[in-house]
Design an enzyme around this catalytic site. Structure first.
Site, PDB file in Angstrom:
ATOM      1  N   TYR A  72       0.842  -1.199   0.000  1.00 59.46           N
ATOM      2  CA  TYR A  72       0.000   0.000   0.000  1.00 59.46           C
ATOM      3  C   TYR A  72       0.883   1.257   0.000  1.00 59.46           C
ATOM      4  CZ  TYR A  72      -4.057   2.743   1.773  1.00 59.46           C
ATOM      5  OH  TYR A  72      -5.082   3.622   1.955  1.00 59.46           O
ATOM      6  N   PHE A 125     -10.284  17.816 -23.822  1.00 55.34           N
ATOM      7  CA  PHE A 125     -10.834  16.474 -23.977  1.00 55.34           C
ATOM      8  C   PHE A 125     -12.110  16.375 -23.121  1.00 55.34           C
ATOM      9  CE2 PHE A 125     -11.071  11.990 -22.595  1.00 55.34           C
ATOM     10  CZ  PHE A 125     -11.289  11.423 -23.830  1.00 55.34           C
ATOM     11  N   ASP A 126     -13.048  15.497 -23.497  1.00 57.52           N
ATOM     12  CA  ASP A 126     -14.380  15.435 -22.830  1.00 57.52           C
ATOM     13  C   ASP A 126     -14.294  15.316 -21.307  1.00 57.52           C
ATOM     14  OD1 ASP A 126     -14.116  14.237 -25.333  1.00 57.52           O
ATOM     15  OD2 ASP A 126     -15.656  12.745 -24.997  1.00 57.52           O
ATOM     16  N   ASP A 216      -1.933  18.197 -20.990  1.00 63.74           N
ATOM     17  CA  ASP A 216      -2.771  16.996 -20.988  1.00 63.74           C
ATOM     18  C   ASP A 216      -2.131  16.096 -22.038  1.00 63.74           C
ATOM     19  OD1 ASP A 216      -4.653  15.048 -20.988  1.00 63.74           O
ATOM     20  OD2 ASP A 216      -6.312  16.287 -21.693  1.00 63.74           O
ATOM     21  N   ALA A 218      -1.722  12.685 -22.892  1.00 66.29           N
ATOM     22  CA  ALA A 218      -1.971  11.255 -23.118  1.00 66.29           C
ATOM     23  C   ALA A 218      -1.116  10.727 -24.271  1.00 66.29           C
ATOM     24  CB  ALA A 218      -3.448  11.029 -23.422  1.00 66.29           C
ATOM     25  N   LYS A 259      -2.823   5.439 -23.108  1.00 68.40           N
ATOM     26  CA  LYS A 259      -2.409   5.758 -24.477  1.00 68.40           C
ATOM     27  C   LYS A 259      -0.885   5.557 -24.574  1.00 68.40           C
ATOM     28  CE  LYS A 259      -6.608   7.787 -24.224  1.00 68.40           C
ATOM     29  NZ  LYS A 259      -7.132   8.796 -23.303  1.00 68.40           N
ATOM     30  N   HIS A 451     -24.533   9.137 -25.751  1.00 72.55           N
ATOM     31  CA  HIS A 451     -23.972   8.294 -26.816  1.00 72.55           C
ATOM     32  C   HIS A 451     -23.600   6.896 -26.345  1.00 72.55           C
ATOM     33  CE1 HIS A 451     -20.833  10.584 -24.848  1.00 72.55           C
ATOM     34  NE2 HIS A 451     -19.940   9.695 -25.220  1.00 72.55           N
TER      35      HIS A 451
HETATM   36  C1  LIG Z   1      -8.075   9.626 -22.771  1.00 73.77           C
HETATM   37  C2  LIG Z   1      -7.816  11.016 -22.474  1.00 73.77           C
HETATM   38  C3  LIG Z   1      -8.084  11.550 -21.207  1.00 73.77           C
HETATM   39  C4  LIG Z   1      -8.776  10.763 -20.106  1.00 73.77           C
HETATM   40  O1  LIG Z   1      -8.077   9.643 -19.786  1.00 73.77           O
HETATM   41  P1  LIG Z   1      -8.755   8.262 -19.325  1.00 73.77           P
HETATM   42  O2  LIG Z   1      -7.576   7.389 -19.102  1.00 73.77           O
HETATM   43  O3  LIG Z   1      -9.622   7.802 -20.441  1.00 73.77           O
HETATM   44  O4  LIG Z   1      -9.514   8.536 -18.092  1.00 73.77           O
HETATM   45  C5  LIG Z   1      -7.747  12.861 -20.974  1.00 73.77           C
HETATM   46  N1  LIG Z   1      -7.209  13.619 -21.940  1.00 73.77           N
HETATM   47  C6  LIG Z   1      -6.943  13.147 -23.168  1.00 73.77           C
HETATM   48  C7  LIG Z   1      -6.332  14.036 -24.194  1.00 73.77           C
HETATM   49  C8  LIG Z   1      -7.255  11.838 -23.482  1.00 73.77           C
HETATM   50  O5  LIG Z   1      -7.018  11.381 -24.707  1.00 73.77           O
END
Ligand SMILES: *Cc1c(COP(=O)(O)O)cnc(C)c1O
Length: 460
Positions: A72, A125-126, A216, A218, A259, A451
Site C-alpha cells: 500500500y 478532452f471530454d 494533458d 496522453a 495511451k 452516446h
Molecule cells: C483519454 C484522455 C483523457 C482521459 O483519460 P482516461 O484514461 O480515459 O480517463 C484525458 N485527456 C486526453 C487528451 C485523453 O485522450
C-alpha cells in the site's frame, strides 16, 4: 526506401478474433439498439472504438508485471515508476492515478480557487471539460481555424490560436484563468499535433500573465514524433529530448497512461516544482484514487507502466504506429473518402456529413456510417459528431457539431496493416453504396452522456 515504416516487433502471443456471419451481425446490431457501444466485443472483428487501454504489452512489460510489489505505502513498484517519470519529465513530484480522468479529478479542483474561473485549452478532452465544469469553472477552446479545414494540409492542426488566447486572457482577466491546458496531441481534432514553436509561444503568454500551464499529455510521445518529422531544427533530436523540451515549458503534466503509457490501465500526475500544490494533491488523492504511492493502481500496473513509458519513446515504434494510421488514411483518400488530413497520431477521422449529406445532423450521419461498417465487415468505429455533443442544457435542442466525424481509432501494436487494408476495403464498399444509408431516431436517450447507452431505430 519503404513507403511506410516497418513493424519493429513480431507476434509472440495472439488473441483469436473471428468474423461472425453477416446475418448474425445484422441481428446483433439490432439487439444493440443500433449503437456500436452496446455491442459485445466478441461480436466485433476489428475494434476501432478507442486506442485507450486497448494496446498490446511487450514481453518486457509482461515480465515486469511479475515484479509488482503489492504494498500500500512506498512499494518498490512506485519508486520504479517515479524514477522513470522523473527521468522523462524532469519534474519533482509524481503521483500515480488509475487513469487520466483520475488524475484530472485530483488536480483540477485544486486550481479552481475562486468563482468564475476558466481554463483555456486548444481543445479540452471530454473528461477534462467535465472535471473543469464539476469544479465550477468554464472550459474555453482556442484552436487554430485550420483545424476544421479538414482537406487542407497543415503540419500542426492542434496548435493554439495565439492571438485568440491572449484576447481571452485580457477579456476574462488573468486572475480568473485557472490554467492553460495544452492537449497533446489534440485528441478531439483527430490526434493532431501541436508544434514546439506554438507551445513555446503559449509558455511565453502564460509566464507574462502568471498563469499555470498544464500538459494533458496522453499522447505526448506521438506529438514529439510529429515535431521531429515536421518541425525544422528537430530532425536530429531524439524523441526523449524533444519530449523533455516540451515538459520544460509547463508546470503540471497529466496523463492517461492508457495511451502512450502502453498499458491497459493507469494515469500519471507530475508536478514540476510547486510543492504546495503537490501537498494539496497528495491529500486530495487519498479519498479519490488511493494512497499517494498507488493512486488506484496495483504494484504490477505501475511496473508495466514504468516499462511502457520508455518503449513508447522509441522512434521505431512511433514510426510504425504513425504510419499505420497514415496508411489507412491514404487508402481512404485514394478512394475519394473525405478525412481529416493529414492523419494524426491515433485515428482516422472520416467526415460522414459529406458522405451522407441526405441524413440530417439530428439523425446522426456518422452513427449511420458506423453501423453500416459494422454490418459490412464486423468493424466497430465510434461517432464523434452531433450524437456525442448532446443537447443544449437550456433549450434541450440537439446541438449541431461542426463535423459529423466517424473515428477509426487504431489501438497500439494490436492490428497489422493487413487488418487495416480490410478496414479500408469495407469502408470503400459502404461509401459506394452511400445513397442507401439511413438516419437514426432515438428509442431511448439518457439525459447526459447519451452516446454510450442510447438506442435507436433506422428512420424509414
Ligand atoms: C483519454 C484522455 C483523457 C482521459 O483519460 P482516461 O484514461 O480515459 O480517463 C484525458 N485527456 C486526453 C487528451 C485523453 O485522450
Amino acid at each position: 526506401m519503404q513507403k511506410y515504416a516497418l513493424p519493429p516487433y513480431k507476434i509472440k502471443m495472439v488473441e483469436p478474433i473471428s468474423l461472425i456471419g453477416k446475418d448474425e451481425r445484422v441481428k446483433r446490431l439490432k439487439e444493440a439498439g443500433y449503437n456500436p457501444f452496446r455491442l459485445r466485443s466478441e461480436d466485433v472483428y476489428i475494434d476501432l472504438l478507442t486506442d485507450s487501454g486497448t494496446g498490446a504489452m511487450s514481453h518486457f512489460q509482461w515480465a515486469a508485471l511479475m515484479q509488482g510489489d503489492e504494498s500500500y505505502a512506498g512499494s518498490r513498484s512506485y519508486y520504479r515508476l517515479e524514477k522513470v517519470v522523473k527521468d522523462i519529465t524532469g519534474y519533482n513530484y509524481i503521483l500515480p492515478a488509475h487513469q487520466g480522468r483520475g488524475a484530472e479529478q485530483v488536480v483540477i479542483p485544486e486550481l479552481v480557487v475562486h468563482d468564475n474561473m476558466c481554463f483555456i485549452s486548444n481543445i479540452h478532452f471530454d473528461t477534462t471539460r467535465a472535471h473543469v465544469e464539476i469544479a465550477g469553472a468554464r472550459a474555453i477552446d482556442c484552436v487554430i481555424p485550420e483545424c476544421f479545414e479538414i482537406s487542407k494540409y497543415h503540419p500542426f492542426k492542434g496548435n493554439f490560436d495565439l492571438k485568440k488566447l491572449e484576447q481571452i486572457i485580457l477579456e476574462k482577466e488573468a486572475k480568473n484563468i485557472a490554467g492553460i491546458i495544452m492537449t497533446i496531441t489534440n485528441n478531439s481534432a483527430g490526434g493532431q499535433p501541436v508544434s514546439m514553436e506554438n507551445m513555446r509561444a503559449v509558455n511565453v503568454i502564460a509566464k507574462k500573465y502568471g498563469i499555470t500551464l498544464l500538459i494533458d499529455g496522453a499522447r505526448y510521445a506521438e506529438n514529439s514524433f510529429f515535431i521531429k518529422k515536421r518541425e525544422a531544427g528537430y530532425e536530429n533530436k531524439t524523441i526523449r529530448e524533444i519530449a523533455k523540451e516540451v515538459f520544460d515549458l509547463a508546470d503540471i503534466f497529466l496523463m492517461s497512461a492508457k495511451k502512450d503509457g502502453l498499458v491497459n490501465i493507469g494515469g500519471i500526475i507530475a508536478i514540476k516544482d510547486n510543492f504546495e500544490l503537490f501537498q494539496k494533491c497528495q491529500t486530495n488523492i487519498v479519498p479519490k484514487e488511493g494512497f499517494p504511492t498507488y493512486g488506484g493502481l496495483a504494484g504490477r500496473d505501475m511496473d508495466a507502466l514504468a516499462v511502457g513509458l520508455q518503449e513508447a519513446l522509441e522512434e521505431s515504434y512511433l514510426a510504425y504506429r504513425i504510419d499505420e494510421v497514415r496508411y489507412l488514411g491514404d487508402l481512404l483518400r485514394e478512394a475519394g473518402i473525405p478525412i481529416q488530413y493529414p492523419t494524426g497520431g491515433h485515428a482516422v477521422f472520416v467526415d460522414c456529413g459529406e458522405i451522407a449529406p441526405h441524413i440530417p445532423f439530428d439523425q446522426f450521419p456518422a452513427q449511420a456510417v458506423s453501423n453500416a461498417l459494422y454490418i459490412e465487415g464486423g468493424i466497430r468505429p465510434v461517432e464523434i459528431g452531433s450524437l456525442l455533443l448532446g443537447r443544449d442544457p437550456d433549450t434541450r435542442k440537439n446541438i449541431k457539431a461542426d463535423k459529423e466525424f466517424m473515428r477509426l481509432t487504431i489501438p497500439r501494436r494490436t492490428y497489422t496493416m493487413e487488418h487495416l487494408r480490410y478496414v479500408a476495403e469495407c469502408l470503400i464498399s459502404v461509401y459506394k453504396n452511400r445513397k442507401d444509408l439511413k438516419g437514426l431516431e432515438f428509442t431511448y436517450e439518457s439525459p447526459i452522456l447519451r452516446h454510450f447507452t442510447a438506442e435507436f431505430k433506422p428512420v424509414e
